[in-house]
Design a protein around this motif. Structure first.
Motif, PDB file in Angstrom:
ATOM      1  N   LEU B  39       8.876   2.369   0.020  1.00  0.00           N
ATOM      2  CA  LEU B  39       7.540   1.493   0.162  1.00  0.00           C
ATOM      3  C   LEU B  39       7.684   0.650   1.568  1.00  0.00           C
ATOM      4  CD1 LEU B  39       5.078   0.516  -1.540  1.00  0.00           C
ATOM      5  CD2 LEU B  39       6.446  -1.585  -2.290  1.00  0.00           C
ATOM      6  N   LEU B  43       4.575   0.738   4.196  1.00  0.00           N
ATOM      7  CA  LEU B  43       3.918  -0.360   4.500  1.00  0.00           C
ATOM      8  C   LEU B  43       4.223  -0.711   5.920  1.00  0.00           C
ATOM      9  CD1 LEU B  43       4.273  -2.465   1.218  1.00  0.00           C
ATOM     10  CD2 LEU B  43       2.062  -1.075   2.089  1.00  0.00           C
ATOM     11  N   GLU B 271      -6.313  -5.981  -8.749  1.00  0.00           N
ATOM     12  CA  GLU B 271      -5.001  -6.221  -7.751  1.00  0.00           C
ATOM     13  C   GLU B 271      -3.822  -6.526  -8.659  1.00  0.00           C
ATOM     14  OE1 GLU B 271      -8.154  -7.230  -4.094  1.00  0.00           O
ATOM     15  OE2 GLU B 271      -6.892  -8.716  -5.037  1.00  0.00           O
ATOM     16  N   ALA B 275      -0.397  -4.026  -8.752  1.00  0.00           N
ATOM     17  CA  ALA B 275       0.781  -4.530  -8.434  1.00  0.00           C
ATOM     18  C   ALA B 275       2.043  -4.471  -9.553  1.00  0.00           C
ATOM     19  CB  ALA B 275       0.810  -5.941  -8.005  1.00  0.00           C
ATOM     20  N   VAL B 278       3.143  -0.500  -9.386  1.00  0.00           N
ATOM     21  CA  VAL B 278       3.912  -0.531  -8.312  1.00  0.00           C
ATOM     22  C   VAL B 278       5.082  -1.278  -8.655  1.00  0.00           C
ATOM     23  CG1 VAL B 278       4.394  -1.027  -5.769  1.00  0.00           C
ATOM     24  CG2 VAL B 278       2.144  -0.426  -6.534  1.00  0.00           C
ATOM     25  N   LEU B 299       0.415  -5.892  -1.244  1.00  0.00           N
ATOM     26  CA  LEU B 299       0.021  -4.358  -1.106  1.00  0.00           C
ATOM     27  C   LEU B 299      -1.410  -4.259  -0.779  1.00  0.00           C
ATOM     28  CD1 LEU B 299       1.403  -3.693  -4.872  1.00  0.00           C
ATOM     29  CD2 LEU B 299       2.419  -2.840  -2.469  1.00  0.00           C
ATOM     30  N   THR B 300      -2.260  -5.110  -0.923  1.00  0.00           N
ATOM     31  CA  THR B 300      -3.448  -5.016  -0.335  1.00  0.00           C
ATOM     32  C   THR B 300      -3.700  -5.512   1.145  1.00  0.00           C
ATOM     33  OG1 THR B 300      -3.982  -7.592  -0.996  1.00  0.00           O
ATOM     34  CG2 THR B 300      -4.585  -5.838  -2.790  1.00  0.00           C
ATOM     35  N   ALA B 333      -1.715   4.120  -5.355  1.00  0.00           N
ATOM     36  CA  ALA B 333      -2.352   3.320  -4.346  1.00  0.00           C
ATOM     37  C   ALA B 333      -2.384   4.176  -3.023  1.00  0.00           C
ATOM     38  CB  ALA B 333      -1.621   1.903  -4.022  1.00  0.00           C
TER      39      ALA B 333
END
Lengths: 333, 333
Positions: B39, B43, B271, B275, B278, B299-300, B333
Motif C-alpha cells: 500500500l 500511495l 469511504e 477503508a 482495505v 485512502l481518498t 480501490a
C-alpha cells in the motif's frame, strides 16, 4: 559464513532459531498475542491468539523467507533465488528479495489469482506461470539453469529456523502477561511452522505441548506420524484452506516434529469459516481459512480449553474477499 | 489522592497522560503499529496503522475507562460508576468494572443491539434501557440517586488522559521503527481521542500535525473550531459510523483540541466501507465503520500521503457482521 546451500538439508536447533531472530530483525514485526476476556469466559479457559496474519506480506512465511535470504552467501546473493508458490510463500520471497536487493523468480500455477500474481510482480519478482503439476519441475529447472538458490516453503534448515521465531515470541510474550502455556496449536501443512515452534518451545517452555492442525482431507502429518515415515497425499482432494492443502510432507520438518509434536487435529471447511468469523468479531482480525484452523480446533473443543491456557497461532490473511464474506455470514457459534 | 470527581472537570496535561499509562498498565494492551509495503508503494508514502481495534473489548475506549476507574477514591469505588453508551464505551466500562471489582450501571438506548447488551451484562454490569433521548438524563439520575460516579465517554479529565496513551505509544513505536511522523489522523466525535493524542504528540513529537476525521454529516468539531466555541448538532442525521455519530461536542476535549488540532476532515459512509475492506485485505484487520474513517481520509487523498509518513488510528472493531460483509463486497480501490 558457511555456504548456505550446504546447511539447507540439515535440521536446525534451538540456537539456530535464536540466530534467525537476530538475522531477520526489522524485516517483519513481532506480532501481538491477543486475548478476548469474553471468549475466555465462554470457553472456560485462557485463549491467546498469536496474530501472524498481521505479519508483513500477510503471513508467518515472511520469517522463513527472510532468514533464508539473509543467509545467502555473496555468490548466491548475486545469482538470486527461485521459489514455487501460488500464495503466501511467493509473496514473502518476492518482498524479501526486494528488501535485500537480490533477484527472485516465483513459479506459480496458471490458476493463481491475478491479484496475487500482480502483487508478486509488483515487488519486482519475475513470475513464471505453468500448469500446477509442473511447478516443482520448472522451479528446479530454473535453479539449475540460472544458478539460483531454490527456497522450499518448508523443507529447508533456514526456513524452519525462521518460522521457529514465532515460538520464541510466544514464549516471551506469555511470560510478559504471566501466562504458563499448556498447549500451542499451530496450522500445519509442510510442517515448517509446527516444527519451528515445537523446537523453540521445547527449550523455552518444556511443559508446553504443541499440536498441528491440518485441513480435513489433507492429513499428511497425521498419516506420516502414524506410519513413522513421510507419507505424501494423492492429488484430487478439496479444501478451501488453500494455504495448507499441499500434498507433500516435507523431510526436515518431519524430522524435527516426529518426536516433538503432541499430536495432530483436523478442521473442516465449515469449522475454518466459523473460526474466521470469530477471529473478526472477537479479535478484530481478518484471517484466511487455512490460517484459522488452529483457532477452529479450540472453538470446536477438539482441543479442550477448559481450565487451561492455550495459544492458537493464526497464520495468514491472504484470502479472496468473497470467501471472507461467506465466513461472516454464518450464525454465532 | 485528590478526590477524583474534583479533577474530572479540568483539562489534563502531558504528565497526566504519562501517569495514565502507568495507572492502566496490564488492563489493556499496547496495540501494534502496522504497515503494508504494498500500500505504501501504491500511495507513494509511508502509512502506519495504530490498530486500536485489537484493544481489549474492541476499542481505544478501554484506556479512558480504565484510567477513570483506577483513579476512583475508596469511597467512589464503594459506590460504583454509571455511564451512558450503546457501544464501545459501555463495553469498556463494564469490563473495567469487572476487572477492578466495582459495580457499574450502563444506560443504553432501547434500540441497542441485543448482542451488545448481552455482553455488557455478561461482564456483570447492570443495564438500564430507555429511549435514546432520555439516556443522558437517566444516567445523571442514577448518579444522583445511587451516589455513583458518572463516567462521560469523552468529557472527563481522566478519560482524555487515558485516550492520550494512544499518542504516547505512537511516539514510542514510531521511534522504534525509525519513522518521523508528519501527520497523525484520528477518528473524531466527542474529541477525547483526538484531544489526548494531540496533547501527547505536542510534547513527544512537536513537528507532527494531528487531524480529526468526522463522519460526514456529524462535523461538530469542524463547526466548533470554525465558530471558536462548542456547537452541538441537531438530531436527525444518519451515518453507518455509529461510534462517531454523537451530537454533543464535549467541553474538555474541545479546550484541549482548539489550539492543537491541525484541522478536521470528514468521511462518507461509502469511504468508510472502502477503508474497512482495505483494512481487512492489506492489514488483516476487522474494523467498524467509525473506526475506519482516519484510514479513509488517507485512502481518498483528503490527507495526502505523497512523500510523507502518516499514522492513521483505527479505533474499533465492534460492527454488525452484515455491515462488514457489505464492506468486503466492494470493488478494489
Amino acid at each position: 559464513m558457511a555456504e548456505a546451500a550446504s546447511l539447507s538439508r540439515f535440521s536446525p536447533t534451538y540456537a539456530d532459531i535464536e540466530a534467525a531472530r537476530r538475522r531477520i530483525a526489522g524485516m517483519g514485526i513481532a506480532t501481538p498475542l491477543l486475548e478476548s476476556p469474553w471468549l475466555n469466559r465462554e470457553l472456560g479457559g485462557r485463549l491467546l491468539i498469536k496474530a501472524e496474519n498481521l505479519q508483513v506480506t500477510g503471513s508467518f512465511k515472511l520469517r522463513g523467507a527472510a532468514n533464508r535470504m539473509k543467509a545467502l552467501t555473496k555468490d548466491e546473493y548475486g545469482r538470486g533465488v527461485v521459489a514455487r508458490s501460488s500464495g503466501n510463500h511467493g509473496l514473502a520471497i518476492a518482498y524479501c528479495a526486494s528488501l535485500i536487493g537480490t533477484s527472485a523468480v516465483v513459479v506459480v500455477p496458471d490458476t493463481a489469482p491475478a491479484a496475487k500474481v500482480e502483487r508478486i510482480k509488483g515487488y519486482g519478482a519475475t513470475v513464471v506461470q505453468v500448469p500446477m503439476q509442473t511447478i516443482a519441475e520448472m522451479a528446479a529447472d530454473i535453479a539449475d539453469r540460472e544458478g539460483r538458490v531454490f527456497v522450499d516453503p518448508a523443507d529447508d534448515f533456514w526456513v524452519v529456523a525462521g518460522q521457529g521465531t514465532v515460538g520464541l515470541e510466544i514464549a516471551d510474550q506469555a511470560e510478559a502477561v504471566g501466562a504458563t502455556i499448556d498447549d500451542v496449536v499451530v496450522p500445519c501443512s509442510g510442517g515448517g511452522l509446527a516444527g519451528g515452534c515445537a523446537l523453540a518451545l521445547e527449550q523455552r517452555s518444556p511443559g508446553t505441548r504443541v499440536y498441528g492442525v491440518e485441513a480435513a482431507g489433507f492429513e499428511k502429518m497425521a498419516n506420516s506420524l502414524a506410519a513413522g515415515r513421510r507419507i505424501n497425499l494423492p492429488p484430487g482432494g478439496r479444501s478451501i484452506c488453500d494455504a495448507i492443502s499441499g500434498l507433500y510432507m516435507a523431510e526436515i520438518p518431519f524430522e524435527v516434529v516426529r518426536n516433538r509434536l503432541a499430536g495432530t487435529l483436523a478442521a473442516t471447511d465449515e469449522e475454518a469459516l466459523t473460526a474466521m468469523r470469530v477471529a473478526f468479531s472477537e479479535f478484530g482480525l481478518g484471517v484466511e481459512p487455512g490460517g484459522a484452523v488452529a483457532l477452529a480446533a479450540v472453538l470446536t473443543g477438539k482441543l479442550s480449553l477448559s481450565g487451561r491456557t492455550v495459544v492458537a497461532v493464526v497464520s495468514g490473511r491472504n484470502v479472496d474477499l468473497d470467501l471472507a464474506r461467506r465466513a461472516l455470514q454464518r450464525q454465532a457459534a
